[in-house]
Write an enzyme that holds these catalytic residues in place. Sequence first.
Site, short mmCIF file in Angstrom:
data_model
loop_
_atom_site.label_atom_id
_atom_site.label_comp_id
_atom_site.label_asym_id
_atom_site.label_seq_id
_atom_site.Cartn_x
_atom_site.Cartn_y
_atom_site.Cartn_z
N SER A 152 0.98 -1.56 0.09
CA SER A 152 -0.59 0.31 -0.25
C SER A 152 0.75 1.60 -0.26
O SER A 152 1.86 1.34 0.55
CB SER A 152 -1.42 0.25 1.80
OG SER A 152 -1.74 1.34 1.48
N TYR A 197 -2.17 -0.30 10.15
CA TYR A 197 -2.70 -0.86 9.01
C TYR A 197 -1.36 -1.37 8.00
O TYR A 197 -0.53 -1.40 7.74
CB TYR A 197 -3.80 -0.78 7.71
CG TYR A 197 -3.74 -0.84 6.85
CD1 TYR A 197 -3.94 -2.05 6.07
CD2 TYR A 197 -3.61 0.50 5.35
CE1 TYR A 197 -3.50 -1.90 4.44
CE2 TYR A 197 -3.42 -0.13 4.27
CZ TYR A 197 -4.07 -1.01 3.74
OH TYR A 197 -3.82 -1.37 2.83
N1 LIG Z 1 -8.58 -0.27 -2.44
C1 LIG Z 1 -7.47 0.43 -2.79
O1 LIG Z 1 -7.42 1.71 -2.88
C2 LIG Z 1 -6.11 -0.54 -1.49
C3 LIG Z 1 -4.35 0.56 -1.24
C4 LIG Z 1 -3.85 -0.05 -0.84
C5 LIG Z 1 -3.92 -1.24 -0.73
N2 LIG Z 1 -5.09 -2.15 -1.32
C6 LIG Z 1 -4.64 -3.54 -1.02
O2 LIG Z 1 -4.88 -4.27 -1.90
C7 LIG Z 1 -5.92 -5.48 -1.15
C8 LIG Z 1 -7.45 -5.30 -1.90
O3 LIG Z 1 -7.83 -4.41 -1.03
P1 LIG Z 1 -9.70 -4.11 -2.17
O4 LIG Z 1 -9.76 -2.33 -2.15
O5 LIG Z 1 -10.00 -5.13 -2.90
O6 LIG Z 1 -10.18 -5.18 -0.55
P2 LIG Z 1 -11.76 -5.54 -0.02
O7 LIG Z 1 -11.09 -5.33 0.98
O8 LIG Z 1 -12.46 -5.81 -1.26
O9 LIG Z 1 -10.82 -7.09 -0.69
C9 LIG Z 1 -10.23 -7.63 0.52
C10 LIG Z 1 -11.13 -9.37 0.05
O10 LIG Z 1 -9.80 -9.94 1.02
C11 LIG Z 1 -11.10 -10.49 2.26
N3 LIG Z 1 -10.24 -11.31 3.45
C12 LIG Z 1 -10.16 -10.14 4.70
N4 LIG Z 1 -9.14 -11.31 5.17
C13 LIG Z 1 -9.00 -12.44 5.21
C14 LIG Z 1 -9.16 -13.42 6.06
N5 LIG Z 1 -8.53 -13.48 7.62
N6 LIG Z 1 -9.15 -14.58 4.77
C15 LIG Z 1 -10.13 -14.70 3.63
N7 LIG Z 1 -10.40 -14.05 3.25
C16 LIG Z 1 -10.18 -12.22 3.50
C17 LIG Z 1 -11.91 -9.79 1.98
O11 LIG Z 1 -13.62 -10.65 2.45
C18 LIG Z 1 -12.20 -9.37 0.87
O12 LIG Z 1 -13.16 -10.21 -0.20
C19 LIG Z 1 -5.74 -5.35 0.00
O13 LIG Z 1 -4.76 -6.43 0.72
C20 LIG Z 1 -5.03 -3.46 0.98
O14 LIG Z 1 -4.94 -3.60 1.61
C21 LIG Z 1 -5.79 -1.43 -1.19
#
Ligand SMILES: NC(=O)c1ccc[n+]([C@@H]2O[C@H](COP(=O)([O-])OP(=O)(O)OC[C@H]3O[C@@H](n4cnc5c(N)ncnc54)[C@H](O)[C@@H]3O)[C@@H](O)[C@H]2O)c1
Length: 327
Positions: free
Chosen positions: A131, A156
């Site tokens: 991130s 985080y």
């Molecule tokens: N969306 C953004 O702007 C952004 C920015 C920086 C980093 N990220 C990272 O990218 C990745 C995807 O983000 P996103 O926006 O799609 O988030 P999201 O919350 O929509 O997707 C994460 C998914 O992981 C699943 N999950 C969480 N904990 C779990 C566990 N213990 N076991 C199994 N499944 C689990 C959740 O059910 C969810 O469907 C994440 O790692 C997030 O930290 C996202």
Amino acid sequence: MNKKKILVTGCAGFIGSNLVDKLTNSKNNIVYGIDNLNNYYDHKLKKKRLKKLSKKKNFTLFKIDISSKKNILKNFSIIKYDYVFHLAAQAGVRYSINNPDTYLKSNLIGFYNILEAAKKINVKLFYFASSSSVYGDKKKFPISEKFNTDTPKSFYAATKKCNEIIAHSYSHLYKMKIIGLRFFTVYGPLGRPDMTPFSFLNKHYQGKHIDIFNKGNHERDFTYIDDVINFILILFEKNQKNMNSNYEIYNIGKGSPQKLLKYIGQIEKTSKINFKRNYIGPQSGDVKKTYSSIKKIYRITNYKPKINIQEGLKKFINWYKKYYKIK
Ligand SMILES: NC(=O)c1ccc[n+]([C@@H]2O[C@H](COP(=O)([O-])OP(=O)(O)OC[C@H]3O[C@@H](n4cnc5c(N)ncnc54)[C@H](O)[C@@H]3O)[C@@H](O)[C@H]2O)c1
């Protein structure tokens, strides 16, 4: 041609579901997803994303919690994945202030379990979601991958920084090919309701005001979901042929920061609404400005993000109004 077995963890999530959608378009890919479908935000959104994916013949979903080492190792012993995209995590900077336990469980223990399982079956390439928050507050922009990441401002961000360090040790010790992707504020249709623009529109249609932290003096490098997926797919294609080193980190951003107040004005104009605004002080854990250098990812992919903020917001708002049946 041998079919590629690809695992996407967090496949019911915003980025993961979009990645699966594109990967399954190739008949040469057999795509598997792992997700525990947790209730961090409106479950219906995850259901909706999975409904679309369930129509794909080359996609299989496993409902597993990645914090269970036993279940993860069992899954990896049944399917010998060639490639892993590890996106499952507890996302959200602000939520981590009061709920650190779930970050420890999913982002540290869960991360370790997936990495260790991937090592055991010798996956060819391992991608994981980091991130932009690992950078903390910076004074110089744009932010390049070489900038220091020793001062994360939230738990985080600290878990994502730990992921990078742990991944580096695995690539060094076991010669695993690992790539960390530092995402910058990803947005788009069927996105995350805990993030803007989704959260602002929800507040408005619930008749509530929107909280504007730091009196609106933040800047964010909003990156449209299609550009994020294009970056990942091109990178994946290139990495399969050649990698400069076993461990790489890339910024995945738009490279054009938006001032929050101007951005709010654009949402209002595009959606023809006026927010009730509540200006408040800074939220602990939030960084003031993100602005990604995309030089490194461009050098490899030759790709520049195509969707500017006006287009991106228009696409999001059209989707939002259709989804919630707003006239
Ligand atoms: N969306 C953004 O702007 C952004 C920015 C920086 C980093 N990220 C990272 O990218 C990745 C995807 O983000 P996103 O926006 O799609 O988030 P999201 O919350 O929509 O997707 C994460 C998914 O992981 C699943 N999950 C969480 N904990 C779990 C566990 N213990 N076991 C199994 N499944 C689990 C959740 O059910 C969810 O469907 C994440 O790692 C997030 O930290 C996202």
